[in-house]
Motif scaffolding. Sequence first.
Motif, PDB file in Angstrom:
ATOM      1  N   UNK A 209       0.854  -1.180   0.000  1.00  0.00           N
ATOM      2  CA  UNK A 209       0.000   0.000   0.000  1.00  0.00           C
ATOM      3  C   UNK A 209       0.890   1.230   0.000  1.00  0.00           C
ATOM      4  N   UNK A 210       0.531   2.208  -0.828  1.00  0.00           N
ATOM      5  CA  UNK A 210       1.252   3.480  -0.890  1.00  0.00           C
ATOM      6  C   UNK A 210       0.221   4.584  -1.033  1.00  0.00           C
ATOM      7  N   UNK A 211       0.113   5.428  -0.019  1.00  0.00           N
ATOM      8  CA  UNK A 211      -0.801   6.567  -0.073  1.00  0.00           C
ATOM      9  C   UNK A 211       0.034   7.802  -0.385  1.00  0.00           C
ATOM     10  N   UNK A 212      -0.212   8.389  -1.538  1.00  0.00           N
ATOM     11  CA  UNK A 212       0.558   9.514  -2.054  1.00  0.00           C
ATOM     12  C   UNK A 212      -0.396  10.682  -2.254  1.00  0.00           C
ATOM     13  N   UNK A 213      -0.307  11.701  -1.399  1.00  0.00           N
ATOM     14  CA  UNK A 213      -1.288  12.781  -1.453  1.00  0.00           C
ATOM     15  C   UNK A 213      -2.656  12.240  -1.080  1.00  0.00           C
ATOM     16  N   UNK A 214      -3.625  12.430  -1.980  1.00  0.00           N
ATOM     17  CA  UNK A 214      -4.974  11.913  -1.748  1.00  0.00           C
ATOM     18  C   UNK A 214      -5.246  10.656  -2.580  1.00  0.00           C
ATOM     19  N   UNK A 215      -4.201  10.067  -3.142  1.00  0.00           N
ATOM     20  CA  UNK A 215      -4.335   8.888  -3.993  1.00  0.00           C
ATOM     21  C   UNK A 215      -3.707   7.681  -3.315  1.00  0.00           C
ATOM     22  N   UNK A 216      -4.387   6.542  -3.374  1.00  0.00           N
ATOM     23  CA  UNK A 216      -3.863   5.301  -2.812  1.00  0.00           C
ATOM     24  C   UNK A 216      -3.533   4.323  -3.935  1.00  0.00           C
ATOM     25  N   UNK A 217      -2.446   3.599  -3.754  1.00  0.00           N
ATOM     26  CA  UNK A 217      -2.009   2.553  -4.670  1.00  0.00           C
ATOM     27  C   UNK A 217      -1.891   1.258  -3.886  1.00  0.00           C
ATOM     28  N   UNK A 218      -2.252   0.134  -4.506  1.00  0.00           N
ATOM     29  CA  UNK A 218      -2.160  -1.151  -3.813  1.00  0.00           C
ATOM     30  C   UNK A 218      -1.818  -2.256  -4.803  1.00  0.00           C
ATOM     31  N   UNK A 219      -1.185  -3.291  -4.276  1.00  0.00           N
ATOM     32  CA  UNK A 219      -0.934  -4.522  -5.027  1.00  0.00           C
ATOM     33  C   UNK A 219      -1.312  -5.668  -4.100  1.00  0.00           C
ATOM     34  N   UNK A 220      -2.084  -6.638  -4.597  1.00  0.00           N
ATOM     35  CA  UNK A 220      -2.666  -7.603  -3.677  1.00  0.00           C
ATOM     36  C   UNK A 220      -2.778  -8.999  -4.270  1.00  0.00           C
ATOM     37  N   UNK A 221      -2.861  -9.959  -3.361  1.00  0.00           N
ATOM     38  CA  UNK A 221      -3.090 -11.367  -3.660  1.00  0.00           C
ATOM     39  C   UNK A 221      -4.603 -11.547  -3.897  1.00  0.00           C
ATOM     40  N   UNK A 222      -5.030 -12.233  -4.974  1.00  0.00           N
ATOM     41  CA  UNK A 222      -4.321 -13.310  -5.604  1.00  0.00           C
ATOM     42  C   UNK A 222      -3.817 -13.022  -7.013  1.00  0.00           C
ATOM     43  N   UNK A 223      -4.367 -12.049  -7.711  1.00  0.00           N
ATOM     44  CA  UNK A 223      -3.997 -11.821  -9.107  1.00  0.00           C
ATOM     45  C   UNK A 223      -2.862 -10.819  -9.263  1.00  0.00           C
ATOM     46  N   UNK A 224      -2.476 -10.133  -8.165  1.00  0.00           N
ATOM     47  CA  UNK A 224      -1.360  -9.197  -8.137  1.00  0.00           C
ATOM     48  C   UNK A 224      -1.518  -7.970  -9.044  1.00  0.00           C
TER      49      UNK A 224
END
Length: 324
Positions: A209-224
């Motif tokens: 998880x990376x919250x940059x300003x007001x935007x969030x980014x994520x990478x997750x299981x299962x499909x990545x």
Amino acid sequence: MNERERKNAARRAAVLALPAVQAWHHSRIVPPRQGDVRISESIGPFGELMAVWSAPADRTARFSEVRPVRVTVHVPEMAVAARIADLRLAHPSVQPLPEGRVLLVDARCAWRSEGPDRNAVVYDCDGEAVAEQTFGDGIDHVQATRNGEIWVGYFDEGVLGSHGWGVDGAAPPVGRSGLVRFSADLTEQWRYPDSARLVWGRILDCYALNVDGETAWACFYTEWPIVRIHDGSVTGWHNEIRGAAALTVRGSRLALYGGYEPVRDRLVAGVLGDNEFRVTGEYRLVLPDGGEVPREARVFGRGADLHIVTRHDWYRLSLEDLPA
């Protein structure tokens, strides 16, 4: 050596053969009092290091056991040290909130018929608790924005149910969507929607998880997939890199750090295309002296920066430090 061990040894050898990129030393992490031990650390929205410290005898505690702690802010040297006299959280994550307040969130939370644990507590600048709420069980990531919105990523037990959540007669897990945003007053604002699940899959474990300003980014299981959430809308990119524990991003450039044991210190850089993450380079992250990143180090992504926190030191690496 069995077949699995041979494959892991080959993967590790491949990572060791990658070109190394050196993180740079940002600061020594000094305790507020001699003998204090650090029980938690995180990176705030301005790139500051937040840490929670206790006396050695109070380092381990169960939920609801009262212990005094100190919360420090490092920018990069220690700038603030505040005392909380009666922390009741066993495994706290810490984030800053507006007006000098701090949020502490326990990773674990039990559901009981008389009411679930209140595992999110806000303290004012005097160390007094001013608000508390239930954020649920199985919390892996807590990152706040500059205006105090709180993004929470859950691991599998928080999604599927544990500690009483999700069984007959109990409430469904708070983290059943895998990713939730709370307001500064601790009320739920947004959760990863079913419409996104149909396209990018269900979040069973929010790995990065990376919250940059007001935007969030994520990478997750299962499909990545790599997903971006902005103004409540989800945009995604297909991704073949599995198990990354942190990500950094600036514009269309992005890097994924870590993975399962053989590739634990691999850094994969690339660009976001129309619908996929295209790899442009692979590296091995090392410390300034060329040594390996310790296994126990905590690595956080905030904006374009990776923050590597070891027992005594704070290192950083920016996307700008990687070849274009």
